[in-house]
Design an enzyme around this catalytic site. Structure first.
Site, PDB file in Angstrom:
ATOM      1  N   ASN A  42      20.186   7.747  19.134  1.00  0.00           N
ATOM      2  CA  ASN A  42      20.756   7.928  20.466  1.00  0.00           C
ATOM      3  C   ASN A  42      20.147   9.207  21.034  1.00  0.00           C
ATOM      4  O   ASN A  42      20.488  10.301  20.601  1.00  0.00           O
ATOM      5  CB  ASN A  42      22.284   8.034  20.353  1.00  0.00           C
ATOM      6  CG  ASN A  42      22.945   8.404  21.663  1.00  0.00           C
ATOM      7  OD1 ASN A  42      22.305   8.420  22.720  1.00  0.00           O
ATOM      8  ND2 ASN A  42      24.240   8.689  21.601  1.00  0.00           N
ATOM      9  N   TRP A  43      19.247   9.022  21.987  1.00  0.00           N
ATOM     10  CA  TRP A  43      18.544  10.190  22.528  1.00  0.00           C
ATOM     11  C   TRP A  43      19.403  10.978  23.519  1.00  0.00           C
ATOM     12  O   TRP A  43      19.002  12.045  23.987  1.00  0.00           O
ATOM     13  CB  TRP A  43      17.235   9.743  23.195  1.00  0.00           C
ATOM     14  CG  TRP A  43      16.113   9.483  22.221  1.00  0.00           C
ATOM     15  CD1 TRP A  43      16.219   9.444  20.844  1.00  0.00           C
ATOM     16  CD2 TRP A  43      14.736   9.238  22.525  1.00  0.00           C
ATOM     17  NE1 TRP A  43      14.987   9.178  20.293  1.00  0.00           N
ATOM     18  CE2 TRP A  43      14.055   9.050  21.295  1.00  0.00           C
ATOM     19  CE3 TRP A  43      14.004   9.141  23.712  1.00  0.00           C
ATOM     20  CZ2 TRP A  43      12.684   8.783  21.231  1.00  0.00           C
ATOM     21  CZ3 TRP A  43      12.634   8.877  23.653  1.00  0.00           C
ATOM     22  CH2 TRP A  43      11.990   8.710  22.419  1.00  0.00           C
ATOM     23  N   LYS A  44      20.557  10.420  23.903  1.00  0.00           N
ATOM     24  CA  LYS A  44      21.436  11.071  24.872  1.00  0.00           C
ATOM     25  C   LYS A  44      20.623  11.443  26.128  1.00  0.00           C
ATOM     26  O   LYS A  44      19.716  10.691  26.490  1.00  0.00           O
ATOM     27  CB  LYS A  44      22.141  12.268  24.227  1.00  0.00           C
ATOM     28  CG  LYS A  44      22.831  11.847  22.913  1.00  0.00           C
ATOM     29  CD  LYS A  44      23.764  12.870  22.340  1.00  0.00           C
ATOM     30  CE  LYS A  44      24.393  12.331  21.058  1.00  0.00           C
ATOM     31  NZ  LYS A  44      25.384  13.244  20.464  1.00  0.00           N
ATOM     32  N   HIS A 102      30.888   5.824  23.535  1.00  0.00           N
ATOM     33  CA  HIS A 102      30.544   7.069  22.838  1.00  0.00           C
ATOM     34  C   HIS A 102      31.568   8.151  23.195  1.00  0.00           C
ATOM     35  O   HIS A 102      32.047   8.209  24.337  1.00  0.00           O
ATOM     36  CB  HIS A 102      29.134   7.516  23.244  1.00  0.00           C
ATOM     37  CG  HIS A 102      28.601   8.603  22.366  1.00  0.00           C
ATOM     38  ND1 HIS A 102      29.007   9.908  22.498  1.00  0.00           N
ATOM     39  CD2 HIS A 102      27.747   8.568  21.315  1.00  0.00           C
ATOM     40  CE1 HIS A 102      28.398  10.635  21.577  1.00  0.00           C
ATOM     41  NE2 HIS A 102      27.630   9.851  20.840  1.00  0.00           N
ATOM     42  N   GLU A 137      31.216  11.155  23.905  1.00  0.00           N
ATOM     43  CA  GLU A 137      30.835  11.997  25.039  1.00  0.00           C
ATOM     44  C   GLU A 137      31.209  11.336  26.363  1.00  0.00           C
ATOM     45  O   GLU A 137      31.424  12.031  27.366  1.00  0.00           O
ATOM     46  CB  GLU A 137      29.334  12.320  24.959  1.00  0.00           C
ATOM     47  CG  GLU A 137      29.057  13.341  23.861  1.00  0.00           C
ATOM     48  CD  GLU A 137      27.681  13.270  23.245  1.00  0.00           C
ATOM     49  OE1 GLU A 137      26.768  12.642  23.813  1.00  0.00           O
ATOM     50  OE2 GLU A 137      27.511  13.855  22.149  1.00  0.00           O
ATOM     51  N   GLU A 154      32.040   7.807  14.565  1.00  0.00           N
ATOM     52  CA  GLU A 154      31.488   9.132  14.844  1.00  0.00           C
ATOM     53  C   GLU A 154      32.631  10.120  15.025  1.00  0.00           C
ATOM     54  O   GLU A 154      33.196  10.213  16.136  1.00  0.00           O
ATOM     55  CB  GLU A 154      30.639   9.094  16.119  1.00  0.00           C
ATOM     56  CG  GLU A 154      29.454   8.146  16.041  1.00  0.00           C
ATOM     57  CD  GLU A 154      28.358   8.532  17.015  1.00  0.00           C
ATOM     58  OE1 GLU A 154      27.226   8.719  16.551  1.00  0.00           O
ATOM     59  OE2 GLU A 154      28.626   8.683  18.217  1.00  0.00           O
ATOM     60  N   GLY A 214      26.765  16.851  16.571  1.00  0.00           N
ATOM     61  CA  GLY A 214      25.998  18.001  17.037  1.00  0.00           C
ATOM     62  C   GLY A 214      26.437  19.343  16.462  1.00  0.00           C
ATOM     63  O   GLY A 214      26.049  20.392  16.953  1.00  0.00           O
ATOM     64  N   SER A 272      25.843  14.387  12.912  1.00  0.00           N
ATOM     65  CA  SER A 272      25.038  15.318  12.106  1.00  0.00           C
ATOM     66  C   SER A 272      24.314  14.655  10.936  1.00  0.00           C
ATOM     67  O   SER A 272      24.132  15.271   9.883  1.00  0.00           O
ATOM     68  CB  SER A 272      25.903  16.489  11.624  1.00  0.00           C
ATOM     69  OG  SER A 272      26.375  17.240  12.733  1.00  0.00           O
ATOM     70  N   GLY A 293      21.874  11.276  16.527  1.00  0.00           N
ATOM     71  CA  GLY A 293      21.587  11.960  17.776  1.00  0.00           C
ATOM     72  C   GLY A 293      20.373  12.860  17.645  1.00  0.00           C
ATOM     73  O   GLY A 293      19.225  12.411  17.671  1.00  0.00           O
ATOM     74  N   GLY A 294      20.613  14.149  17.471  1.00  0.00           N
ATOM     75  CA  GLY A 294      19.552  15.149  17.465  1.00  0.00           C
ATOM     76  C   GLY A 294      18.357  14.812  16.573  1.00  0.00           C
ATOM     77  O   GLY A 294      17.199  15.016  16.969  1.00  0.00           O
TER      78      GLY A 294
HETATM   79  P1  13P Z   1      24.159  14.184  16.237  1.00  0.00           P
HETATM   80  O1  13P Z   1      23.397  13.330  15.234  1.00  0.00           O
HETATM   81  O2  13P Z   1      23.290  15.032  17.077  1.00  0.00           O
HETATM   82  O3  13P Z   1      25.293  14.881  15.596  1.00  0.00           O
HETATM   83  O4  13P Z   1      24.814  13.116  17.285  1.00  0.00           O
HETATM   84  C1  13P Z   1      25.503  12.018  16.798  1.00  0.00           C
HETATM   85  C2  13P Z   1      25.783  11.109  17.919  1.00  0.00           C
HETATM   86  O5  13P Z   1      26.585  11.408  18.789  1.00  0.00           O
HETATM   87  C3  13P Z   1      25.037   9.841  17.984  1.00  0.00           C
HETATM   88  O6  13P Z   1      25.569   8.974  18.927  1.00  0.00           O
END
Ligand code: 13P
Length: 241
Positions: free
Chosen positions: A5-7, A89, A91, A159, A165, A204, A225-226
């Site tokens: 997920n590149w956000k 998600h 967020e 999640e 993050g 993470s 994510g990251g």
């Molecule tokens: P991180 O891997 O950056 O913690 O993000 C997880 C995430 O929200 C994937 O959707």
């Protein structure tokens, strides 16, 4: 399933990372997906057309079209080449007040457009400290997964909000406890078909912890994510699967 997920990260120059990911898959048996921002879905789908890597969106609106400035529909994502879409998600639940009911409508929209939904659930730190993690997560599963999912392909992603993050991850027994509760809920909702649904862990995940997380009971993949933004990092996770 290992999904990135590149956000709200990535511009045209980032397509090279996706190209390297596709080229570095080796003999992995994992399904691999990248969910870029909406601006990159079509270009990424073109770059990955000859590869096994699937492209997904990060959200969609329930309606197919209309006067909804700034939004994107499931049909538009599918038209741009997406095969999947991340929905609910944390967020978006936290930042836009998305409820389980709205997420369920978005899931119906994804199915209408032929997209495979990845439906996210997860508790906050406060809820975990209050002993409510299982109740919150299973409640989100019940509320966000419509009956229309019966017989359809979909994933659930657990999640924990406090692990996203932050570099923090739950212990393996904590992950397994939640994933087992999600599995029981899926079986209660969808019968035996609920056993075949992949339950991804997200929060993470990186190359150094992926192997341990992915071998945990009832963990069927990862939502990253990251660590999905750089090919070398993401390939390290794919190789651990
Ligand atoms: P991180 O891997 O950056 O913690 O993000 C997880 C995430 O929200 C994937 O959707």
């Amino acid at each position: 399933m290992i999904a990135g997920n590149w956000k709200m990260n990535g511009v045209g120059a980032s397509l090279g990372e996706a190209y390297m990911i596709a080229g570095g898959l080796g003999d992995t048996t994992a399904r691999v997906a990248i969910c870029p921002p909406a601006t990159l879905v079509q270009r990424l789908a073109e770059v990955l057309a000859d590869s096994a890597v699937l492209v997904g969106g990060q959200d969609c609106r329930p309606e197919a079209s209309g006067a909804f400035t700034g939004d994107v529909s499931a049909e538009q994502l599918a038209d741009a080449g997406a095969r999947l879409v991340v929905l609910g998600h944390s967020e978006r639940r936290a930042g836009y007040g998305e409820t389980d009911e709205l997420v369920a409508h978005k899931v119906e929209a994804a199915l209408r457009a032929g997209l495979e939904p990845i439906i996210c659930v997860g508790e906050t730190l406060e809820q975990r400290r209050g002993g409510q993690a299982l109740a919150v997560v299973t409640g989100q599963v019940r509320g966000s997964l419509p009956d229309a999912l019966k017989g359809k392909a979909f994933c659930v992603a657990y999640e924990p909000v406090w692990a996203i993050g932050t570099g923090l991850t739950p212990t393996t027994p904590e992950i397994e406890e939640v994933h087992r509760a999600i599995r029981e809920t899926l079986v209660a909702m969808f019968g035996e078909a609920g056993r075949g649904v992949a339950i991804l862990y997200g929060g993470s995940v990186k190359a150094s912890n992926a192997a341990e997380i992915l071998k945990a009971d009832e963990v069927g993949g990862a939502l990253v994510g990251g660590a999905s933004l750089k090919a070398a990092d993401f390939l390290g996770i794919i190789q651990a699967a």
